[in-house]
Write an enzyme that holds these catalytic residues in place. Structure first.
Site, PDB file in Angstrom:
ATOM      1  N   ASN A 267      78.409  36.737 -49.700  1.00  0.00           N
ATOM      2  CA  ASN A 267      78.610  38.187 -49.557  1.00  0.00           C
ATOM      3  C   ASN A 267      77.318  38.978 -49.335  1.00  0.00           C
ATOM      4  O   ASN A 267      77.350  40.068 -48.795  1.00  0.00           O
ATOM      5  CB  ASN A 267      79.435  38.751 -50.731  1.00  0.00           C
ATOM      6  CG  ASN A 267      78.731  38.687 -52.043  1.00  0.00           C
ATOM      7  OD1 ASN A 267      77.832  37.861 -52.254  1.00  0.00           O
ATOM      8  ND2 ASN A 267      79.115  39.549 -52.966  1.00  0.00           N
TER       9      ASN A 267
ATOM     10  N   GLY B 296      77.403  33.148 -57.720  1.00  0.00           N
ATOM     11  CA  GLY B 296      78.744  32.869 -57.207  1.00  0.00           C
ATOM     12  C   GLY B 296      79.781  33.166 -58.265  1.00  0.00           C
ATOM     13  O   GLY B 296      79.554  33.986 -59.164  1.00  0.00           O
ATOM     14  N   SER B 297      80.905  32.493 -58.178  1.00  0.00           N
ATOM     15  CA  SER B 297      82.020  32.818 -59.061  1.00  0.00           C
ATOM     16  C   SER B 297      81.834  32.215 -60.457  1.00  0.00           C
ATOM     17  O   SER B 297      81.080  31.261 -60.642  1.00  0.00           O
ATOM     18  CB  SER B 297      83.317  32.309 -58.451  1.00  0.00           C
ATOM     19  OG  SER B 297      83.263  30.910 -58.358  1.00  0.00           O
TER      20      SER B 297
ATOM     21  N   GLY C  92      80.179  28.649 -61.674  1.00  0.00           N
ATOM     22  CA  GLY C  92      79.045  28.772 -62.603  1.00  0.00           C
ATOM     23  C   GLY C  92      79.244  27.917 -63.844  1.00  0.00           C
ATOM     24  O   GLY C  92      78.319  27.224 -64.296  1.00  0.00           O
TER      25      GLY C  92
ATOM     26  N   GLU D   4      74.286  33.951 -61.928  1.00  0.00           N
ATOM     27  CA  GLU D   4      74.685  35.347 -61.651  1.00  0.00           C
ATOM     28  C   GLU D   4      76.118  35.287 -61.165  1.00  0.00           C
ATOM     29  O   GLU D   4      76.376  34.845 -60.042  1.00  0.00           O
ATOM     30  CB  GLU D   4      73.798  35.954 -60.562  1.00  0.00           C
ATOM     31  CG  GLU D   4      72.308  35.943 -60.855  1.00  0.00           C
ATOM     32  CD  GLU D   4      71.905  36.864 -61.987  1.00  0.00           C
ATOM     33  OE1 GLU D   4      72.645  37.818 -62.295  1.00  0.00           O
ATOM     34  OE2 GLU D   4      70.845  36.615 -62.576  1.00  0.00           O
TER      35      GLU D   4
ATOM     36  N   CYS E  39      79.804  41.700 -56.127  1.00  0.00           N
ATOM     37  CA  CYS E  39      79.912  41.408 -57.559  1.00  0.00           C
ATOM     38  C   CYS E  39      79.946  42.699 -58.355  1.00  0.00           C
ATOM     39  O   CYS E  39      80.527  42.772 -59.428  1.00  0.00           O
ATOM     40  CB  CYS E  39      78.756  40.537 -58.007  1.00  0.00           C
ATOM     41  SG  CYS E  39      77.157  41.190 -57.521  1.00  0.00           S
TER      42      CYS E  39
END
Ligand code: NAD
Length: 485
Positions: free
Chosen positions: A150, A226-227, A231, A246, A280
């Site tokens: 993104n 990422g998601s 993670g 993150e 995010c």
């Protein structure tokens, strides 16, 4: 069809298996190019290359390493227009936002170049006479960087800039949904003259490239954006290396009864539908005071109706496509979930032009804090309005999620602002501004399920260096700390 390669030890190479995958334009589903579908063999070569170049790079004085960062920033600036168009075509964010993504990369390379002449440690008194105490910051070693699609140039830059100035070498794995922007960044790094092997670039899936990078014992630091699910998987598999995570968000804008509603509406539209809700820090929840709920809904409806959905290369377009078909399905699914949970669809909720991955800007109202649409990260243009009666309830609703990245409050009341600043559980908080808009020279990151405590932006240098503590005793005696005689 153009085939793009991996970059290992200063050479552009094919994957060892010879397999490739396609990269599609989300606005029209046309093929942009094919990329190497790499596996553990390619990862292992990239890690070896990073290991081999580590000594020379870490021994290069930090101000010299920084000169490459200044050059990278200059090259990005010279190429900003071309890179912007590539990014829009590859991942769909609208022109001005894609330009901003590259601007963020320029900013972080410049900021981190300054670290080349700082990399501050501390000096502090010793508890003993004739003894000197200080710290320095040292490189960690080979770093694995795994990034989402993104912010395909900005996020890799938030990692690459501190990693490089900190004296580390890297293996960089971009998202398979936006590998071209990442590759263009690597080409710029090559052009800047960064020595071969310092930055290595391997494309491919999370399973075949990400996993081996995460598990390798030769990789001493792993930085992931990422998601939450990925993670958590990474944290379980990374062993004892330093891991920076993150992750996702479910960020809220609080609109109090004394807020400037026109301003709040601008913030909600920018935060909720910017990057088609795929940030995010997206403002996916709006917590609104009951006294201004109807007025806010009317103002929102008025503006959202006029948003233009389409290909972001057209500068009149406000909202671009979602990244892929799966993302459209996810927004469709959550629209159904919201309706079934009893939320009221105020606007949107439908798939747009099927030539691309379009989904209409969508607002649910009468949402309750525990509904799935108010708890789970949809990562699409879906905003949920939740009504509250006072600031305490607003804060309670704001905190009622597992994530903790960004939040915002619109109010003219100083007490309410400070109450929110103090009590809201998030890494970032904005007053009278949306939940998006981070600047590179401040720390960036979240609390709770949004990560494991690392911060990027200005604090990136802490993520990518270790502290070394140094004691120098010039007493010519055996001195013992803790008062031991
Ligand atoms: P994702 O987790 O699906 O993928 C991110 C990266 O991880 C990709 O490169 C992917 O290939 C890789 N990956 C997938 N499986 C892996 C595995 N098993 N091992 C190692 N790597 C693996 O996320 P995404 O869809 O690309 O990005 C969207 C998510 O990122 C959202 O949740 C969003 O909130 C989050 N995000 C967070 C921040 C932040 O700074 N907190 C910024 C941007 C995006």
């Amino acid at each position: 069809m153009q085939e793009y390669k991996n970059y290992i030890n200063g050479k552009w190479v094919k994957s060892s298996s010879g397999k490739v995958f396609k990269n599609l334009n989300p606005a029209n589903k046309r093929i942009i190019g094919v990329f190497q579908d790499s596996d553990e063999h390619d990862v292992s070569e990239a890690i070896e290359s990073a290991e081999n170049s580590l000594n020379e790079w870490r021994e290069t004085p930090a101000p010299k390493r920084a000169e490459y960062l200044y050059e990278i920033a200059n090259l990005l600036r010279d190429d900003q227009e071309r890179l912007t168009k590539i990014m829009v075509s590859e991942m769909g964010k609208v022109y001005k936002e894609a330009r901003g993504d590259i601007q963020e990369a320029i900013d972080i390379f410049e900021y981190m170049a300054g670290e080349g002449r700082r990399l501050f440690g501390i000096t502090t008194p010793s508890e003993l006479k004739n003894k000197f105490c200080m710290t320095t910051r040292i490189p960690i070693g080979v770093c694995g960087l795994i990034t989402p699609w993104n912010f395909p140039i900005a996020i890799p830059s938030w990692k690459l800039a501190p990693a490089l100035v900190g004296g580390n070498t890297v293996v960089f794995k971009p998202s398979s949904d936006a590998p071209l922007s990442a590759l263009e960044l690597v080409k710029i790094i090559e052009k800047s003259g960064v020595p071969k092997g310092v930055v290595n670039f391997v494309t491919g899936s999370g399973k075949d490239v990400g996993d081996p990078l995460v598990k390798s014992k030769k990789v001493r630091c792993l930085s992931f954006t990422g998601s939450r699910d990925t993670g958590e998987h990474i944290l379980r598999n990374a062993g004892l290396k330093k891991v920076g995570l993150e992750l996702g968000g479910k960020n809220a804008i609080i609109v109090m009864d004394d807020a400037n509603l026109e301003l709040a509406v601008e913030g909600i539209i920018w935060g909720g539908f910017g990057t088609t809700g795929q940030r995010c820090t997206a403002s996916s929840r709006v917590i609104v005071h009951k006294k201004v709920k109807n007025a806010l809904e009317n103002l929102l409806l008025n503006k959202v109706r006029r948003l233009k959905l389409g290909n972001g290369l057209d500068k009149n377009i406000d909202v671009g496509p979602l990244i892929n078909e799966k993302a459209v399905e996810k927004s469709v699914m959550y629209t159904e979930v919201g309706k079934n949970e009893g939320a009221k669809l105020l606007i949107g909720g439908k798939v747009g032009n099927r030539e691309g991955n379009f989904f209409q800007p969508t607002i649910f109202t009468n949402v309750k804090k525990n509904m799935r649409v108010a708890q789970e990260e949809i990562f699409g243009p879906v905003v949920c309005l939740i009504t509250i009666e006072d600031i305490d309830e607003a804060i309670e609703v704001c905190n009622s999620i597992s994530y903790g990245l960004s939040s915002s409050i619109y109010t003219k009341n100083l007490n309410n602002s400070f109450k929110a600043i103090e009590k809201i559980e998030s890494g970032l908080i904005y007053v009278n501004s949306s939940t998006i808009g981070a600047e590179v020279h401040l720390p960036f990151g979240g609390v709770k399920d949004t990560g494991n405590g690392t911060r990027e932006g200005s604090s990136g240098i802490l993520e990518f260096t270790e502290e070394k503590t140094i004691y120098i005793d010039f007493s010519d005696k055996m001195q013992k700390a803790q008062g031991i005689d």
